[in-house]
Motif scaffolding. Structure first.
Motif, PDB file in Angstrom:
ATOM      1  N   VAL A   1       2.144   1.966   9.224  1.00  0.00           N
ATOM      2  CA  VAL A   1       2.601   3.291   9.616  1.00  0.00           C
ATOM      3  C   VAL A   1       1.939   4.368   8.778  1.00  0.00           C
ATOM      4  N   ALA A   2       1.790   4.137   7.483  1.00  0.00           N
ATOM      5  CA  ALA A   2       1.188   5.132   6.602  1.00  0.00           C
ATOM      6  C   ALA A   2      -0.268   5.400   6.962  1.00  0.00           C
ATOM      7  N   GLU A   3      -0.931   4.425   7.535  1.00  0.00           N
ATOM      8  CA  GLU A   3      -2.339   4.589   7.875  1.00  0.00           C
ATOM      9  C   GLU A   3      -2.547   5.589   9.007  1.00  0.00           C
ATOM     10  N   GLU A   4      -1.458   5.997   9.660  1.00  0.00           N
ATOM     11  CA  GLU A   4      -1.571   7.007  10.701  1.00  0.00           C
ATOM     12  C   GLU A   4      -1.948   8.371  10.114  1.00  0.00           C
ATOM     13  N   TYR A   5      -1.736   8.532   8.812  1.00  0.00           N
ATOM     14  CA  TYR A   5      -1.979   9.823   8.173  1.00  0.00           C
ATOM     15  C   TYR A   5      -3.315   9.782   7.422  1.00  0.00           C
ATOM     16  N   PRO A   6      -4.254  10.636   7.787  1.00  0.00           N
ATOM     17  CA  PRO A   6      -5.611  10.539   7.223  1.00  0.00           C
ATOM     18  C   PRO A   6      -5.753  11.033   5.795  1.00  0.00           C
ATOM     19  N   ILE A   7      -4.845  11.905   5.330  1.00  0.00           N
ATOM     20  CA  ILE A   7      -4.972  12.465   3.986  1.00  0.00           C
ATOM     21  C   ILE A   7      -4.198  11.582   3.016  1.00  0.00           C
ATOM     22  N   GLN A   8      -4.915  10.877   2.165  1.00  0.00           N
ATOM     23  CA  GLN A   8      -4.297   9.904   1.269  1.00  0.00           C
ATOM     24  C   GLN A   8      -4.540  10.259  -0.196  1.00  0.00           C
ATOM     25  N   GLY A   9      -3.612   9.817  -1.032  1.00  0.00           N
ATOM     26  CA  GLY A   9      -3.742  10.060  -2.453  1.00  0.00           C
ATOM     27  C   GLY A   9      -2.944   9.036  -3.240  1.00  0.00           C
ATOM     28  N   PHE A  10      -2.858   9.237  -4.556  1.00  0.00           N
ATOM     29  CA  PHE A  10      -2.112   8.305  -5.399  1.00  0.00           C
ATOM     30  C   PHE A  10      -1.578   9.046  -6.609  1.00  0.00           C
ATOM     31  N   ASP A  11      -0.651   8.409  -7.314  1.00  0.00           N
ATOM     32  CA  ASP A  11      -0.144   8.993  -8.552  1.00  0.00           C
ATOM     33  C   ASP A  11      -0.111   7.932  -9.636  1.00  0.00           C
ATOM     34  N   VAL A  12      -0.332   8.366 -10.881  1.00  0.00           N
ATOM     35  CA  VAL A  12      -0.453   7.444 -12.004  1.00  0.00           C
ATOM     36  C   VAL A  12       0.213   8.020 -13.248  1.00  0.00           C
ATOM     37  N   SER A  13       0.432   7.135 -14.210  1.00  0.00           N
ATOM     38  CA  SER A  13       0.953   7.521 -15.519  1.00  0.00           C
ATOM     39  C   SER A  13       0.304   6.615 -16.558  1.00  0.00           C
ATOM     40  N   HIS A  14       0.850   6.606 -17.767  1.00  0.00           N
ATOM     41  CA  HIS A  14       0.290   5.733 -18.803  1.00  0.00           C
ATOM     42  C   HIS A  14       0.454   4.256 -18.440  1.00  0.00           C
ATOM     43  N   HIS A  15       1.351   3.946 -17.509  1.00  0.00           N
ATOM     44  CA  HIS A  15       1.543   2.549 -17.098  1.00  0.00           C
ATOM     45  C   HIS A  15       0.282   1.961 -16.467  1.00  0.00           C
ATOM     46  N   GLN A  16      -0.584   2.805 -15.942  1.00  0.00           N
ATOM     47  CA  GLN A  16      -1.836   2.313 -15.337  1.00  0.00           C
ATOM     48  C   GLN A  16      -2.944   2.107 -16.366  1.00  0.00           C
ATOM     49  N   GLY A  17      -2.691   2.414 -17.614  1.00  0.00           N
ATOM     50  CA  GLY A  17      -3.668   2.148 -18.666  1.00  0.00           C
ATOM     51  C   GLY A  17      -4.905   3.023 -18.540  1.00  0.00           C
ATOM     52  N   ASN A  18      -6.052   2.467 -18.958  1.00  0.00           N
ATOM     53  CA  ASN A  18      -7.315   3.199 -18.905  1.00  0.00           C
ATOM     54  C   ASN A  18      -7.895   3.113 -17.499  1.00  0.00           C
ATOM     55  N   ILE A  19      -7.982   4.236 -16.840  1.00  0.00           N
ATOM     56  CA  ILE A  19      -8.471   4.296 -15.464  1.00  0.00           C
ATOM     57  C   ILE A  19      -9.971   4.581 -15.466  1.00  0.00           C
ATOM     58  N   GLN A  20     -10.702   3.843 -14.657  1.00  0.00           N
ATOM     59  CA  GLN A  20     -12.137   4.064 -14.503  1.00  0.00           C
ATOM     60  C   GLN A  20     -12.344   5.030 -13.335  1.00  0.00           C
ATOM     61  N   TRP A  21     -12.239   6.304 -13.625  1.00  0.00           N
ATOM     62  CA  TRP A  21     -12.263   7.314 -12.581  1.00  0.00           C
ATOM     63  C   TRP A  21     -13.584   7.327 -11.809  1.00  0.00           C
ATOM     64  N   GLN A  22     -14.654   6.927 -12.445  1.00  0.00           N
ATOM     65  CA  GLN A  22     -15.947   6.960 -11.779  1.00  0.00           C
ATOM     66  C   GLN A  22     -16.028   5.947 -10.640  1.00  0.00           C
ATOM     67  N   LYS A  23     -15.135   4.983 -10.605  1.00  0.00           N
ATOM     68  CA  LYS A  23     -15.141   3.968  -9.539  1.00  0.00           C
ATOM     69  C   LYS A  23     -14.275   4.359  -8.342  1.00  0.00           C
ATOM     70  N   ILE A  24     -13.555   5.479  -8.453  1.00  0.00           N
ATOM     71  CA  ILE A  24     -12.642   5.893  -7.394  1.00  0.00           C
ATOM     72  C   ILE A  24     -13.241   7.089  -6.659  1.00  0.00           C
ATOM     73  N   SER A  25     -13.174   7.064  -5.348  1.00  0.00           N
ATOM     74  CA  SER A  25     -13.794   8.104  -4.536  1.00  0.00           C
ATOM     75  C   SER A  25     -12.844   9.276  -4.287  1.00  0.00           C
TER      76      SER A  25
END
Length: 283
Positions: free
Chosen positions: A64-88
């Motif tokens: 159902v969520a895939e019906e919506y084209p604008i997608q995003g995410f949320d993070v905190s320190h629980h996600q540790g060190n994020i490699q932002w260069q790998k995310i589009s």
């Protein structure tokens, strides 16, 4: 957003419901399949299923969520060190970062995530986990002292959830007044309409009939958001078990309610330069 706390509270509610169920009468004890027994099993089974889905133990369906084209995410320190260069930033149109909680907690990864996400071209916003036992003024001060005022940042978010340690500190009327104080302080400082992140239970029990003009970001893992009074929602957090290359832990995934044109209008309304967007394609 704060899974460890809210999940623990939901399980406590389930446990309480189990132990407070009405004991069967003497007549019912002689039959394991009385109507009351069957109803009790059905209710308890539904509650267990809901908690399992909430915790991600059972697989959540993203269809159902895939019906919506604008997608995003949320993070905190629980996600540790994020490699932002790998995310589009073209695939994920927005990202929210946990900044603060209560009157003095600051997420230890916020500054690093804020700088790196912006460096890699993401549209970034910050959220505050509201503690129900702290007053609105001190919580607003904590957030404002932590989150830079940038014209190209997304509107601030106040995360409103049950806190089993604080739920009885204020009456409903007092709690609404304290939330209003923080809402207004953020609106005045950042000059953008704040957004409320809510669970269905918190909205239905506390916010119904209040804050009619405040956009909603709804956590709902079992289908499209359905809140009392059917208010419109702006963002929908549809899973807490998402997988993104560059993030080594499960992550919250979200969608925006609307088309790419609606998204561009939302950005313009918040004085953010519209961006080039490549809509996600269904597989």
């Amino acid at each position: 957003m704060v899974l460890h706390r809210t999940a623990r509270y939901d399980i406590a509610l389930l446990r309480e419901a189990f132990f407070n169920m009405r004991k069967p009468s003497n007549r019912a004890k002689h039959s394991a399949f009385t109507p009351h027994y069957r109803m009790t099993v059905a209710v308890l089974g539904s509650a267990v299923l809901a908690v399992l889905l909430y915790l991600g133990i059972l697989r959540q369906q993203p269809t159902v969520a895939e019906e919506y084209p604008i997608q995003g995410f949320d993070v905190s320190h629980h996600q540790g060190n994020i490699q932002w260069q790998k995310i589009s930033p073209q695939k994920y149109a927005f990202v929210y970062l946990k900044a603060t909680e209560g009157g003095d907690f600051k997420d230890r990864k916020f500054q690093d995530n804020w700088l790196k996400a912006r460096e890699h071209g993401f549209l970034v916003g910050a959220y505050h986990f509201y503690r129900l036992c702290r007053d609105g003024t001190i919580q607003a001060e904590n957030f404002i002292a932590t989150v830079p005022k940038k014209s190209d940042s997304l509107p601030p978010v106040i995360d409103l959830e049950y806190d089993s340690n604080c739920i009885n500190t204020y009456s409903k009327e007092q709690l609404l007044r304290e939330i209003q104080i923080m809402h207004d302080a953020l609106y005045q400082h950042y000059e953008k309409q704040p957004i409320f992140y809510v669970s269905k239970a918190f909205y239905n029990m506390v916010l119904t009939e209040s804050f009619k003009q405040t956009p909603l970001w709804v956590r709902e893992y079992q289908g499209k958001p359905q809140l009392a009074g059917q208010p419109k929602w702006l963002f929908w957090q549809h899973t807490n078990r998402g997988q993104i290359q560059g993030i080594h832990t499960p992550v919250d995934l979200n969608v925006f309610y609307g088309t790419p044109q609606h998204w561009q209008r939302f950005l313009t309304d918040n004085a953010i330069q519209p961006t080039r967007f490549e809509p996600n394609q269904k597989k």
